[in-house]
Design an enzyme around this catalytic site. Structure first.
Site, PDB file in Angstrom:
ATOM      1  N   ASN A   1      19.683 -19.366  22.283  1.00 60.04           N
ATOM      2  CA  ASN A   1      19.570 -17.926  22.038  1.00 60.04           C
ATOM      3  C   ASN A   1      18.381 -17.363  22.821  1.00 60.04           C
ATOM      4  OD1 ASN A   1      20.087 -15.398  20.669  1.00 60.04           O
ATOM      5  ND2 ASN A   1      18.292 -15.798  19.387  1.00 60.04           N
TER       6      ASN A   1
ATOM      7  N   HIS B   1      15.647 -14.208  22.590  1.00 60.72           N
ATOM      8  CA  HIS B   1      15.143 -13.243  21.609  1.00 60.72           C
ATOM      9  C   HIS B   1      13.960 -12.483  22.222  1.00 60.72           C
ATOM     10  CE1 HIS B   1      14.410 -11.610  17.609  1.00 60.72           C
ATOM     11  NE2 HIS B   1      13.128 -11.837  17.799  1.00 60.72           N
TER      12      HIS B   1
ATOM     13  N   GLU C   1      13.207 -12.236  30.564  1.00 59.04           N
ATOM     14  CA  GLU C   1      14.358 -12.943  29.971  1.00 59.04           C
ATOM     15  C   GLU C   1      15.273 -13.488  31.065  1.00 59.04           C
ATOM     16  OE1 GLU C   1      14.898 -10.662  25.676  1.00 59.04           O
ATOM     17  OE2 GLU C   1      16.268 -10.151  27.297  1.00 59.04           O
TER      18      GLU C   1
END
Ligand code: GAR
Length: 190
Positions: free
Chosen positions: A101, A103, A168
């Site tokens: 994931n 975040h 990211e």
């Protein structure tokens, strides 16, 4: 897996195409029909499957359909690249150590919904993003990679999100590579 704009999804596809990531994105699942991620997949020639959460009776049944799909495609790793649904043990146990994931905070700070808003409200001067393995506790699995960015005077949600997302796009492919390496997936070719 993506729910919205899909910039992290595209970063993964690009990293694979440019051989910065020793993996290929073979399938995208979205839960919002026609979302940006879905449009990007069509442009990039990646198959898109829409599993609209509104058509499922429970989180568990949605996750069962996700597992069925990933098993049918035969994927080694699953990435939640902006998947805005809480996932259940049905998916997590089907892909132990294989579910990554991204975040938008420096975990363990600001878990859960609207991490960027939480960071702005708290007045922190440093924020960032975390790529981690998914465990049953939300946003609490083993950290694979992090990047920090400054919060500058005058920042709002959009400006901070942009700064975080640029990082990211860099660390998510790195983290997927690390997860694959931990599993020995990178040494299986002759
Ligand atoms: C990303 O910033 C990601 O960290 C966040 O959603 C955004 C998706 O952007 N995910 C979460 O907040 C999950 N809790 P994208 O659709 O452009 O990749």
């Amino acid at each position: 897996m993506a729910s919205g704009n899909g910039s992290n999804f595209e970063a993964l596809v690009e990293a694979g195409a440019r051989q910065l990531l020793p993996a290929q994105v073979v399938s995208l699942v979205v839960n919002n029909p026609g979302c940006g991620a879905s449009q990007r997949a069509e442009r990039l020639g990646i198959g898109v499957t829409c599993l609209n959460h509104r058509s499922f009776a429970s989180r568990d049944s949605l996750d069962g359909a996700l597992v069925d799909h990933f098993q049918a495609v035969g994927v080694d790793l699953v990435v939640m690249a902006g998947w805005m649904r809480i996932v259940t043990s049905r998916l997590i146990r089907a892909y132990p150590e294989r579910l990554v994931n991204i975040h938008p905070s420096l975990l363990p700070s600001f878990r859960g919904v609207d991490a960027i808003g939480q960071a702005l409200a708290a007045g922190v001067r440093l924020s960032g993003c975390t790529a981690h393995l998914v465990s049953e506790e939300v946003d609490a699995g083993r950290i694979l990679a992090q990047a920090a960015v400054p919060v500058v005077p005058g920042d709002n949600h959009a400006t901070l999100a942009r700064r975080i997302q640029a990082q990211e796009h860099r660390i998510l492919p790195l983290a997927v590579g690390l997860a694959a390496e931990r599993l020995g997936l990178l040494h299986s070719q002759p």
